[in-house]
Design an enzyme around this catalytic site. Structure first.
Site, PDB file in Angstrom:
ATOM      1  N   GLY A 363      48.156 -31.531  -1.592  1.00 36.50           N
ATOM      2  CA  GLY A 363      47.880 -30.529  -2.108  1.00 36.50           C
ATOM      3  C   GLY A 363      47.647 -31.195  -3.289  1.00 36.50           C
ATOM      4  O   GLY A 363      47.232 -32.980  -3.465  1.00 36.50           O
ATOM      5  N   PRO A 365      48.496 -32.214  -8.119  1.00 34.46           N
ATOM      6  CA  PRO A 365      49.550 -32.829  -8.574  1.00 34.46           C
ATOM      7  C   PRO A 365      50.477 -31.749  -9.146  1.00 34.46           C
ATOM      8  O   PRO A 365      50.177 -31.029  -9.141  1.00 34.46           O
ATOM      9  CB  PRO A 365      48.878 -33.836  -9.355  1.00 34.46           C
ATOM     10  CG  PRO A 365      47.660 -33.753  -9.066  1.00 34.46           C
ATOM     11  CD  PRO A 365      47.163 -32.542  -8.378  1.00 34.46           C
ATOM     12  N   GLY A 368      55.229 -30.330  -6.096  1.00 32.94           N
ATOM     13  CA  GLY A 368      56.742 -30.010  -5.164  1.00 32.94           C
ATOM     14  C   GLY A 368      56.409 -31.329  -3.714  1.00 32.94           C
ATOM     15  O   GLY A 368      57.595 -31.123  -3.278  1.00 32.94           O
ATOM     16  N   THR A 370      56.238 -34.767  -3.475  1.00 36.40           N
ATOM     17  CA  THR A 370      57.493 -36.069  -3.367  1.00 36.40           C
ATOM     18  C   THR A 370      59.069 -35.260  -3.476  1.00 36.40           C
ATOM     19  O   THR A 370      59.564 -35.716  -2.652  1.00 36.40           O
ATOM     20  CB  THR A 370      57.184 -36.372  -4.490  1.00 36.40           C
ATOM     21  OG1 THR A 370      55.666 -37.360  -4.639  1.00 36.40           O
ATOM     22  CG2 THR A 370      58.156 -37.165  -4.632  1.00 36.40           C
ATOM     23  N   SER A 686      29.777 -26.252   0.142  1.00 36.11           N
ATOM     24  CA  SER A 686      30.859 -24.873   0.058  1.00 36.11           C
ATOM     25  C   SER A 686      29.554 -24.112  -1.654  1.00 36.11           C
ATOM     26  O   SER A 686      30.341 -22.641  -1.685  1.00 36.11           O
ATOM     27  CB  SER A 686      31.312 -24.758  -0.402  1.00 36.11           C
ATOM     28  OG  SER A 686      32.575 -25.172  -1.991  1.00 36.11           O
ATOM     29  N   LYS A 729      40.519 -21.723  -3.518  1.00 37.65           N
ATOM     30  CA  LYS A 729      39.678 -20.966  -3.876  1.00 37.65           C
ATOM     31  C   LYS A 729      39.697 -19.606  -5.437  1.00 37.65           C
ATOM     32  O   LYS A 729      39.218 -19.231  -5.938  1.00 37.65           O
ATOM     33  CB  LYS A 729      38.088 -20.675  -3.346  1.00 37.65           C
ATOM     34  CG  LYS A 729      38.412 -22.582  -3.378  1.00 37.65           C
ATOM     35  CD  LYS A 729      36.614 -22.597  -2.445  1.00 37.65           C
ATOM     36  CE  LYS A 729      36.182 -23.200  -1.824  1.00 37.65           C
ATOM     37  NZ  LYS A 729      34.926 -23.585  -0.857  1.00 37.65           N
TER      38      LYS A 729
END
Length: 803
Positions: A363, A365, A368, A370, A686, A729
Site C-alpha cells: 500500500g 506510504p 499503517g 508497519t 490503463s 483510482k
C-alpha cells in the site's frame, strides 16, 4: 582553680594552619610567613618560649588575633633550622593557654596569655578510662597506626601520667583540625578521655577493617599465584610429554562455555558443532589470531534462542480489540489478519503440521503497514523485530558473511532473532520492494529460503554454518509497489493490499488519534487545546494530498510547535483552533479543493492511475498539426504506455468513417500526445481509454466533459479490458472533484471495496467498447458534422493550430 595560681606571661604568638599543638607532645613545624618567621627567631634568641594558636580559616595568609582560636598551647622551641625563606622548628607543648590581651601586631604578634592549670586526677573512673585508652592505643599500634617512637615507648611503658597520656594520644589522632581544637579546649580530663577514646575507637575499627581487607586480598593473591604456578608446571609437564601447548582459554572459561552450551538447549547437531569449536579453541595457542574469531562464533551460538519461545496465546477477541484500538479504517486488511490468526489458533489446537503463511502488506506510504505489524505482535504477546530492507544490495546482508572474513557477522535475519531473544517473534521485513542487486549478489534470492515454509525449518546462515528453525517466526513483509517485488518472492507471500484512506477516515484518524498524539508529544496536552471539525477538514482538503496520513500528522505537528512557542513566551494562544488559525499557522492553502479541469476542452482528458503513493489523476493532452502522420509521445512514458498510445491512434485511423474524418487523415496530420508532469516516469496499459478519447476529441473537435475521468486498457478492436487499482483510482478521482468515472465492465466487481461515501459522490459508467466511453465523455456523440465540413476544418492550418 583559684586566681592565686593563675600564671600570665607576655610571649610571641604564632598562628599555625591545619594542625593543633598539644601539651606533652613534640611536633616539627615549618614556618614561611614573615610574621611567623620573625616570632620564631625572636623567641629562639631569648627564652625559646612561644604561644601557638590554631587558625580558624587556613586559607587566610595574614591572620589577626581575631582569626585564631582562643585556646592554644605554650611551647618551647627545642631545635631550629633556617633554610631559604623558611624556618623549621621542633617544639614541645607545655601548657594549655588562653589569650587574654593583644599587645602588638608588628613585626610579629605579641600578646598576654594565661596558663590553664590542670591537675592529674586520682579518681578511679579516670584511672579506668586511662587504662582503656592505653590498651586501645596498643591495639591501634599493632594494627599499623603511625606514631612517634618516643611517644609509643612512653605510653606503652606506663611512664606517662593521665594528662600526658591523653594529650600525647590526642596529638596522634587522624581527625579534622576543628575536632582536635575541641579536644584542646576541653579542660575536664575525664571528658577529654571520653572524647579521645571515642575518636581512637573509630580509628581502630577502620584499621581493623583495612587489615581484614588486606588479609583477604593477600590470601586471594597467594591463591592466584599458586594456581598460576601449578598451571605453569602443568604446561611444562605437558610440553615435555608433547601432549599440549599453551591454551587460549583458562579452565574457568572452558567451564563457563560448557555451562552456556548446556543451558542453550541446542539441537544435537548444533551442540556437537559448538563442542568441536570449543575443543579447537581450548587447544589453540593464545597467540593464534583465529582464537578471537572462534570466541565470537561460540558467543553467537550460545546466545541464539534455540529453544526460547514466547507463549503462543492467540486470542481472536483480544487481537480484534488491539487492531480496532490502534487503527481506524482498513477493514479489509484487519479482517484478513484476523482470519490468518484464527487459522493459526486452530492449527495449534489440532497439532497439525505448521505451514505458516508469509503475509505481505502492500500500500501507499502512511497507511499503517508497519504499525499494524506492531499491533499484531502486541495482540499475540510476541516480541517484534523490524528490519528495513530498503537499499540493501549485498546478499550477505541476508545470509551473513563467511567466518573467514575479518569482521564477519550473521545476516539481518539471524541478528533480528538474537535481538528478539525468542525463536517465534513477529518479524517485519520493511520496504521489501526496495531491494536492489549488483555484483555482490541478489538479496531477494537469498530471502526465498527464509520466506518459504517448506525450507525455512533449516535456514542456513553463512556465518553460523548450522541450520536454524524459522518455521515458528511470523514473517510480515511491507512494500509500496507489488510489481517491484520479484515474482518468485511474491509467489511465497500472501498479499494484503492497504488502500489509501478516504476523507472521512482521515478526518476520524486526525481527530481521534493524531491530534491527541501531537499534543502529548509537544508537552501541551494539559492545555486542552481543541481542533474544530471544520479546521480538521480544512487541513485535510487544502494542505494535504496523500493516500496516507503522514503529511496530515506533520501539519498537526507544525500547529502544535507554533502554539508551544506562544506558551513558552507567555503570549496569548488559541484554546480552539479555527479555520482562520489554521491559515495563520500553516500559511496559504497548498491545494485547491478541485484539481480536475475547470471547463470542457478539446483534446484534454482526465485519466486515473496508481503509484506507490496511492491513486492519482493525470491529464492527457493531444495536439494536431500538418504533417505526414507522425505520432509523437512525450511525458516520460514507459514502453507499455507508448504501445497504448499507438493502439489508440490505430483505432482512430481504422474508424475514420465513424468519426467523420478523411481516410487520408493519417498521412496529412501529425499527432502529439503529451502527459504532463514530464519529470515523473509513467507506465502501464490503463491509460488506453483516456488516450483514445483525447485523440478522438482532438480529431473531431468535440470537447471532453470536464468532470469525467476514465481508466481502462484498449485493444486494436476497441475492446475495453480490465485493469487494477480500482479503489485507489476511484478515491483519487472523487478527491479531485470528478462526478463521473468510466471503468471497464469487468471491474464492476471491484466497486465492493470502494467506501460507500465515495460511491455516493461519483456516477460510474461501465464500458465494454471504447465507443461506450466516447459517448459518455464527449459532449456530442456520435459526431454529427459532415465529412466535407470535417475535411475542410482538418485541412485548415488555423484550426489545426487552435486544436
Amino acid at each position: 582553680m583559684s586566681n592565686e595560681t593563675e600564671i600570665t606571661r607576655t610571649v610571641p604568638i604564632i598562628a599555625v594552619r591545619g594542625s593543633v599543638i598539644f601539651p606533652h607532645s613534640d611536633s616539627i613545624l615549618s614556618f614561611g610567613r614573615q610574621k611567623s618567621v620573625a616570632a620564631v627567631n625572636a623567641a629562639f634568641q631569648e627564652d625559646r618560649v612561644v604561644a601557638i594558636f590554631a587558625q580558624r580559616d587556613s586559607n587566610k595568609s595574614e591572620p589577626t588575633l581575631d582569626d585564631l582560636y582562643p585556646i592554644g598551647t605554650i611551647a618551647t622551641i627545642t631545635q631550629m633550622m633556617a633554610t631559604e625563606g623558611e624556618v623549621h622548628a621542633m617544639v614541645r607543648g607545655q601548657k594549655r593557654i588562653v589569650l587574654i590581651e593583644h599587645l602588638r601586631e608588628e613585626p610579629y604578634l605579641i600578646g598576654k596569655v594565661k596558663e590553664i592549670e590542670e591537675v592529674d586526677s586520682e579518681d578511679e573512673e579516670v584511672k579506668a578510662l586511662s587504662n582503656k585508652l592505653t590498651e586501645l592505643f596498643k591495639k591501634a599500634i599493632n594494627l599499623g597506626k603511625s606514631a612517634e617512637i618516643t611517644t609509643v615507648m612512653k605510653i606503652v611503658s606506663g611512664e606517662a601520667n593521665t594528662l600526658e597520656l591523653v594529650d600525647s594520644i590526642a596529638s596522634t589522632l587522624n581527625i579534622k583540625t576543628e575536632e582536635k581544637q575541641a579536644l584542646l579546649s576541653t579542660t575536664s580530663v575525664k571528658e577529654r578521655l571520653d572524647k579521645v577514646i571515642d575518636h581512637l575507637n573509630r580509628e581502630v575499627n577502620l584499621l581493623d577493617l583495612e587489615r581484614m581487607i588486606s588479609v583477604k586480598t593477600q590470601k586471594r593473591f597467594e591463591e592466584q599465584m599458586k594456581k598460576a604456578m601449578l598451571r605453569e608446571k602443568k604446561r611444562t609437564i605437558e610440553a615435555e610429554l608433547g601432549e599440549n601447548e599453551d591454551s587460549s582459554l583458562s579452565d574457568d572459561e572452558i567451564s563457563e562455555y560448557k555451562k552456556k552450551i548446556k543451558a542453550a538447549l541446542m539441537p544435537k547437531s548444533v551442540k556437537d558443532k559448538a563442542k568441536k569449536e570449543l575443543k579447537r579453541l581450548s587447544q589453540m595457542s593464545p597467540h593464534n589470531p583465529e582464537g578471537g574469531y572462534i570466541r565470537n562464533y561460540l558467543d553467537w551460538l550460545v546466545d541464539m534462542p534455540w529453544s526460547k519461545v514466547s507463549p503462543n496465546n492467540v486470542s481472536i477477541k483480544n487481537a480484534e480489540k488491539v487492531l480496532e484500538h490502534d487503527h481506524y479504517g482498513i477493514e479489509k486488511a484487519k479482517e484478513r489478519i484476523l482470519e490468518f490468526l484464527a487459522v493459526m489458533k486452530l492449527k495449534k489446537k489440532g497439532n497439525s503440521e505448521s505451514q505458516p503463511t508469509i503475509l505481505c502488506f502492500i500500500g501507499p506510504p502512511g497507511v499503517g503497514k508497519t504499525s499494524i505489524g506492531k499491533s499484531i505482535a502486541r495482540s499475540l504477546g510476541r516480541k517484534f523485530v523490524r528490519v528495513s530492507l530498503g537499499g540493501i544490495r549485498d546478499e550477505a546482508e541476508i545470509r551473513g558473511h563467511r567466518r573467514t572474513y575479518v569482521g564477519a557477522l550473521p545476516g539481518r535475519i539471524i541478528q533480528g532473532i538474537k535481538n528478539a531473544g525468542t525463536k517465534n517473534p513477529v518479524f517485519m521485513l520493511d520496504e521489501i520492494d526496495k531491494l536492489g542487486s549488483d555484483f555482490r549478489g541478489d538479496p531477494s534470492s537469498a530471502l526465498l529460503e527464509a520466506l518459504d515454509p517448506e525450507q525455512n525449518k533449516e535456514f542456513s546462515d553463512h556465518y553460523l554454518e548450522v541450520p536454524f528453525d524459522l518455521s515458528e517466526v511470523m514473517f510480515i513483509a511491507t512494500g509500496n509497489v507489488l510489481e517491484d517485488i520479484p515474482h518468485a518472492l511474491r509467489d511465497r507471500m500472501e498479499v494484503i493490499k492497504f488502500a489509501g484512506y478516504t476523507q472521512d477516515e482521515k478526518f476520524h484518524i486526525g481527530r481521534e488519534f493524531l491530534w491527541k498524539k501531537q499534543l502529548k508529544l509537544h508537552g501541551i496536552e494539559n492545555k486542552k487545546i481543541k481542533l474544530t471539525d471544520k479546521s480538521t477538514k480544512e487541513i485535510i482538503d487544502k494542505y494535504t494530498r496523500e493516500a496516507g496520513v503522514r503529511n496530515l500528522e506533520r501539519a498537526f505537528a507544525s500547529i502544535n510547535r507554533k502554539i508551544a512557542r506562544l506558551i513558552a513566551e507567555n503570549k496569548k494562544f488559541p484554546k480552539e483552533i479555527k479555520v482562520s488559525d489554521v491559515r495563520k499557522f500553516l500559511g496559504p492553502r497548498k491545494f485547491s479543493s478541485l484539481i480536475a479541469e475547470k471547463k470542457d476542452e478539446v483534446g484534454m482528458v482526465t485519466g486515473l492511475s496508481v503509484t506507490g503513493a496511492g491513486g492519482e489523476i493525470l491529464f492527457i493532452e493531444v495536439a494536431l498539426m500538418p504533417g505526414k502522420g507522425k505520432l509523437t509521445l512525450t511525458g516520460q512514458l514507459g514502453d507499455v504506455m507508448k504501445e497504448s498510445a499507438k493502439a489508440a491512434f490505430t483505432w482512430a485511423k481504422s474508424h475514420w468513417q465513424e468519426l467523420g474524418i478523411d481516410k487520408d487523415f493519417a498521412y496529412k496530420t501529425d499527432v502529439h500526445i503529451h502527459v504532463p508532469e514530464g519529470a515523473v516516469p509513467k507506465d502501464g496499459p490503463s491509460a488506453g481509454v483516456a488516450m483514445t478519447v483525447a485523440l478522438v476529441s482532438a480529431i473531431t473537435g468535440i470537447p471532453v466533459k470536464k468532470d469525467v475521468g476514465m481508466t481502462g486498457e484498449v485493444t486494436l478492436r476497441g475492446k475495453v479490458w480490465e485493469i487494477g487499482g480500482v479503489k485507489e483510482k476511484v478515491i483519487a478521482g472523487a478527491l479531485a472533484g470528478l462526478k463521473t468515472i468510466i471503468l471497464p465492465k469487468d471491474n464492476k466487481k471491484d466497486l465492493e471495496e470502494v467506501p460507500n461515501e465515495v460511491k455516493k459522490q461519483v456516477k460510474f459508467v461501465f464500458a465494454t467498447k471504447v465507443t461506450d466511453a466516447l459517448s459518455e465523455a464527449l459532449t456530442v456523440w456520435p459526431p454529427k458534422i459532415k465529412l466535407q465540413e470535417r475535411k475542410r476544418k482538418i485541412e485548415n492550418p488555423e484550426y489545426l493550430a487552435a486544436n
